[in-house]
Design an enzyme around this catalytic site. Structure first.
Site, PDB file in Angstrom:
ATOM      1  N   ASN A   9       0.874  -1.182   0.000  1.00 37.43           N
ATOM      2  CA  ASN A   9       0.000   0.000   0.000  1.00 37.43           C
ATOM      3  C   ASN A   9       0.907   1.227   0.000  1.00 37.43           C
ATOM      4  O   ASN A   9       1.534   1.538   1.009  1.00 37.43           O
ATOM      5  CB  ASN A   9      -0.888  -0.032   1.256  1.00 37.43           C
ATOM      6  CG  ASN A   9      -1.731   1.224   1.385  1.00 37.43           C
ATOM      7  OD1 ASN A   9      -1.769   2.064   0.484  1.00 37.43           O
ATOM      8  ND2 ASN A   9      -2.412   1.362   2.514  1.00 37.43           N
ATOM      9  N   TRP A  10       0.969   1.898  -1.146  1.00 35.50           N
ATOM     10  CA  TRP A  10       1.896   3.026  -1.290  1.00 35.50           C
ATOM     11  C   TRP A  10       1.342   4.313  -0.658  1.00 35.50           C
ATOM     12  O   TRP A  10       2.022   5.325  -0.639  1.00 35.50           O
ATOM     13  CB  TRP A  10       2.236   3.253  -2.766  1.00 35.50           C
ATOM     14  CG  TRP A  10       3.003   2.125  -3.395  1.00 35.50           C
ATOM     15  CD1 TRP A  10       3.510   1.015  -2.773  1.00 35.50           C
ATOM     16  CD2 TRP A  10       3.370   2.001  -4.780  1.00 35.50           C
ATOM     17  NE1 TRP A  10       4.161   0.211  -3.684  1.00 35.50           N
ATOM     18  CE2 TRP A  10       4.085   0.787  -4.919  1.00 35.50           C
ATOM     19  CE3 TRP A  10       3.158   2.778  -5.925  1.00 35.50           C
ATOM     20  CZ2 TRP A  10       4.593   0.358  -6.150  1.00 35.50           C
ATOM     21  CZ3 TRP A  10       3.667   2.351  -7.150  1.00 35.50           C
ATOM     22  CH2 TRP A  10       4.369   1.154  -7.256  1.00 35.50           C
ATOM     23  N   LYS A  11       0.104   4.290  -0.200  1.00 30.96           N
ATOM     24  CA  LYS A  11      -0.510   5.472   0.436  1.00 30.96           C
ATOM     25  C   LYS A  11      -0.282   6.713  -0.442  1.00 30.96           C
ATOM     26  O   LYS A  11      -0.290   6.590  -1.652  1.00 30.96           O
ATOM     27  CB  LYS A  11       0.021   5.618   1.869  1.00 30.96           C
ATOM     28  CG  LYS A  11      -0.180   4.317   2.680  1.00 30.96           C
ATOM     29  CD  LYS A  11       0.054   4.470   4.151  1.00 30.96           C
ATOM     30  CE  LYS A  11      -0.188   3.126   4.854  1.00 30.96           C
ATOM     31  NZ  LYS A  11      -0.042   3.190   6.298  1.00 30.96           N
ATOM     32  N   HIS A  95      -9.575   1.188   4.922  1.00 33.84           N
ATOM     33  CA  HIS A  95      -8.300   1.338   5.631  1.00 33.84           C
ATOM     34  C   HIS A  95      -8.504   2.236   6.858  1.00 33.84           C
ATOM     35  O   HIS A  95      -9.286   3.186   6.805  1.00 33.84           O
ATOM     36  CB  HIS A  95      -7.243   1.935   4.696  1.00 33.84           C
ATOM     37  CG  HIS A  95      -5.860   1.849   5.263  1.00 33.84           C
ATOM     38  ND1 HIS A  95      -5.405   2.731   6.209  1.00 33.84           N
ATOM     39  CD2 HIS A  95      -4.860   0.956   5.051  1.00 33.84           C
ATOM     40  CE1 HIS A  95      -4.166   2.390   6.553  1.00 33.84           C
ATOM     41  NE2 HIS A  95      -3.812   1.313   5.866  1.00 33.84           N
ATOM     42  N   GLU A  97      -6.828   4.557   8.023  1.00 35.73           N
ATOM     43  CA  GLU A  97      -6.595   5.985   7.780  1.00 35.73           C
ATOM     44  C   GLU A  97      -7.826   6.641   7.176  1.00 35.73           C
ATOM     45  O   GLU A  97      -8.118   7.808   7.429  1.00 35.73           O
ATOM     46  CB  GLU A  97      -5.345   6.161   6.891  1.00 35.73           C
ATOM     47  CG  GLU A  97      -4.082   5.874   7.698  1.00 35.73           C
ATOM     48  CD  GLU A  97      -2.922   5.302   6.905  1.00 35.73           C
ATOM     49  OE1 GLU A  97      -2.932   5.384   5.659  1.00 35.73           O
ATOM     50  OE2 GLU A  97      -1.993   4.769   7.542  1.00 35.73           O
ATOM     51  N   GLU A 167      -5.481  -4.978  10.405  1.00 32.28           N
ATOM     52  CA  GLU A 167      -4.427  -3.997  10.658  1.00 32.28           C
ATOM     53  C   GLU A 167      -4.685  -3.312  11.998  1.00 32.28           C
ATOM     54  O   GLU A 167      -5.473  -2.363  12.064  1.00 32.28           O
ATOM     55  CB  GLU A 167      -4.405  -2.940   9.556  1.00 32.28           C
ATOM     56  CG  GLU A 167      -4.066  -3.485   8.193  1.00 32.28           C
ATOM     57  CD  GLU A 167      -3.452  -2.410   7.298  1.00 32.28           C
ATOM     58  OE1 GLU A 167      -2.294  -2.589   6.897  1.00 32.28           O
ATOM     59  OE2 GLU A 167      -4.110  -1.390   7.041  1.00 32.28           O
ATOM     60  N   GLY A 173       2.664   2.073  10.894  1.00 31.56           N
ATOM     61  CA  GLY A 173       3.630   3.159  10.783  1.00 31.56           C
ATOM     62  C   GLY A 173       4.329   3.496  12.085  1.00 31.56           C
ATOM     63  O   GLY A 173       4.987   4.525  12.206  1.00 31.56           O
ATOM     64  N   SER A 213       3.476  -2.465  10.215  1.00 29.88           N
ATOM     65  CA  SER A 213       4.932  -2.567  10.385  1.00 29.88           C
ATOM     66  C   SER A 213       5.497  -3.925   9.945  1.00 29.88           C
ATOM     67  O   SER A 213       6.406  -4.455  10.586  1.00 29.88           O
ATOM     68  CB  SER A 213       5.337  -2.240  11.825  1.00 29.88           C
ATOM     69  OG  SER A 213       4.945  -0.916  12.153  1.00 29.88           O
TER      70      SER A 213
HETATM   71  P1  13P Z   1       3.094   0.197   7.726  1.00 32.98           P
HETATM   72  O1  13P Z   1       3.586  -1.068   7.095  1.00 32.98           O
HETATM   73  O2  13P Z   1       3.876   1.411   7.265  1.00 32.98           O
HETATM   74  O3  13P Z   1       2.977   0.074   9.203  1.00 32.98           O
HETATM   75  O4  13P Z   1       1.605   0.453   7.174  1.00 32.98           O
HETATM   76  C1  13P Z   1       0.687  -0.566   7.256  1.00 32.98           C
HETATM   77  C2  13P Z   1      -0.508  -0.198   6.470  1.00 32.98           C
HETATM   78  O5  13P Z   1      -1.267   0.672   6.845  1.00 32.98           O
HETATM   79  C3  13P Z   1      -0.734  -0.900   5.195  1.00 32.98           C
HETATM   80  O6  13P Z   1      -2.008  -0.641   4.711  1.00 32.98           O
END
Ligand code: 13P
Length: 251
Positions: A9-11, A95, A97, A167, A173, A213
Site C-alpha cells: 500500500n503506497w498510500k 483502511h 486511515e 491492521e 507506521g 509494520s
Molecule cells: P506500515 O507497514 O507502514 O505500518 O503500514 C501498514 C498499512 O497501513 C498498510 O495498509
C-alpha cells in the site's frame, strides 16, 4: 489451499516516474515467483501507468479506495468500473486511515465492498482496533462489529472475492508490530467468525492478511502462522529491495 497474498500500500507517496520506476526495479527482483499473489496500490493518478509498467509480470494493481456508484454527479469520486478500466484487479476498502481521517464507517465500507465485488474487483477489506480499544479489552467486539458490518448482505459467492486485512491501528507506521501470537489470535478469531457467518468451508478458503509494520525481518514469522495468509505492507513496500524480500519470504 489459500494462496499467499502480499500487497504494497503506497498510500500518498510517489510521482508517476517514481511509481513506474519502482515497478521496473521490482520486476527483476521478483523474477519467477508465481506462488505468491503480488499486488501494489498506487495513488489514483498512477494506476494506469503502473498497470502498463507491470504488464507481463505477476504484479497486479489495487486502488486505495473507491466509490459505490458506477457514474454520476459525484465530484471527486472514482467508481469500481473506472478502476477496472484503468487496470486494477483489486481495491483496498476501509483502511484505518480512511476511517480516521475521511469519515469511513462500516456502512460505507459495506456499500463500497458490494459495488466493488459486483464490478469484478477483489476487495481487501480492512479492519483493526485502536490502542485504546485493545487496552479496554474491546478488540474482539470492535473487530466483530467491523467484519459483520462490512460484510452485511454479502453472499457466499461474493465472499470469494474478498480478503480480510487485519491492521491493528497501533501497529501502523509505528514500527510496533503485533507479536506473532497477537496476530494469530485475531486471525483465528476472524476465521471463526466467518465460519459462524458463512460456513467452515468458506472460512477455510477466505484469506486473512496482516498489516502493521511488516518488514523483511518479521514477515516469515507472521507467515508461519496457520491463519495468516499474507501481508498488507505500507512503509516497507516503498522500496524495491525490501518489498521484494517480503514477497520472497519463503525463498
Ligand atoms: P506500515 O507497514 O507502514 O505500518 O503500514 C501498514 C498499512 O497501513 C498498510 O495498509
Amino acid at each position: 489451499m489459500r494462496i499467499p497474498l502480499i500487497v504494497g500500500n503506497w498510500k500518498l507517496f510517489k510521482t508517476l516516474s517514481e511509481a513506474t520506476g519502482l515497478i521496473n526495479e521490482l520486476k527483476p527482483l521478483i523474477g519467477e515467483i508465481r506462488d505468491v499473489e503480488i499486488v501494489v496500490a498506487p495513488v489514483f493518478t498512477a494506476i494506469s501507468s503502473v498497470s502498463a509498467a507491470a504488464a507481463g509480470s505477476p504484479i497486479r494493481v489495487a486502488a486505495q479506495d473507491c466509490y459505490w456508484e458506477p457514474e454520476g454527479a459525484f465530484t471527486g469520486e472514482v467508481s469500481p468500473q473506472l478502476l477496472k478500466d484503468a487496470g486494477c484487479s483489486h481495491v483496498i476498502i476501509g483502511h484505518s486511515e480512511r476511517r480516521q481521517y475521511f469519515a469511513e464507517t462500516d456502512a460505507t465500507v459495506n456499500r463500497k465492498t458490494q459495488a466493488a465485488v459486483a464490478a469484478g474487483l477483489t476487495v481487501l477489506m480492512c479492519v483493526g482496533e485502536t490502542l485504546v480499544q485493545r487496552e479496554a479489552d474491546a478488540t474482539f467486539t470492535v473487530l466483530e462489529a467491523q467484519v459483520r458490518g462490512g460484510l452485511e448482505g454479502i453472499s457466499d459467492d461474493l465472499l470469494r472475492h474478498i480478503v480480510i486485512a487485519y491492521e491493528p491501528v497501533w501497529a501502523i507506521g509505528t514500527g510496533k508490530t503485533a507479536t506473532v501470537e497477537q496476530a494469530q489470535e485475531v486471525h483465528a478469531f476472524i476465521r471463526n467468525l466467518l465460519a459462524r457467518l458463512y460456513s467452515q468451508s468458506e472460512a477455510d478458503t477466505t484469506r486473512i492478511v496482516y498489516g502493521g509494520s511488516v518488514k523483511p525481518e518479521n514477515v516469515a514469522g507472521l507467515m508461519s502462522q496457520p491463519d495468516i495468509d499474507g501481508a498488507l505492507v505500507g512503509g516497507a513496500s516503498l522500496k524495491a529491495d525490501s518489498f521484494a524480500k517480503i514477497v520472497g519470504f519463503h525463498v
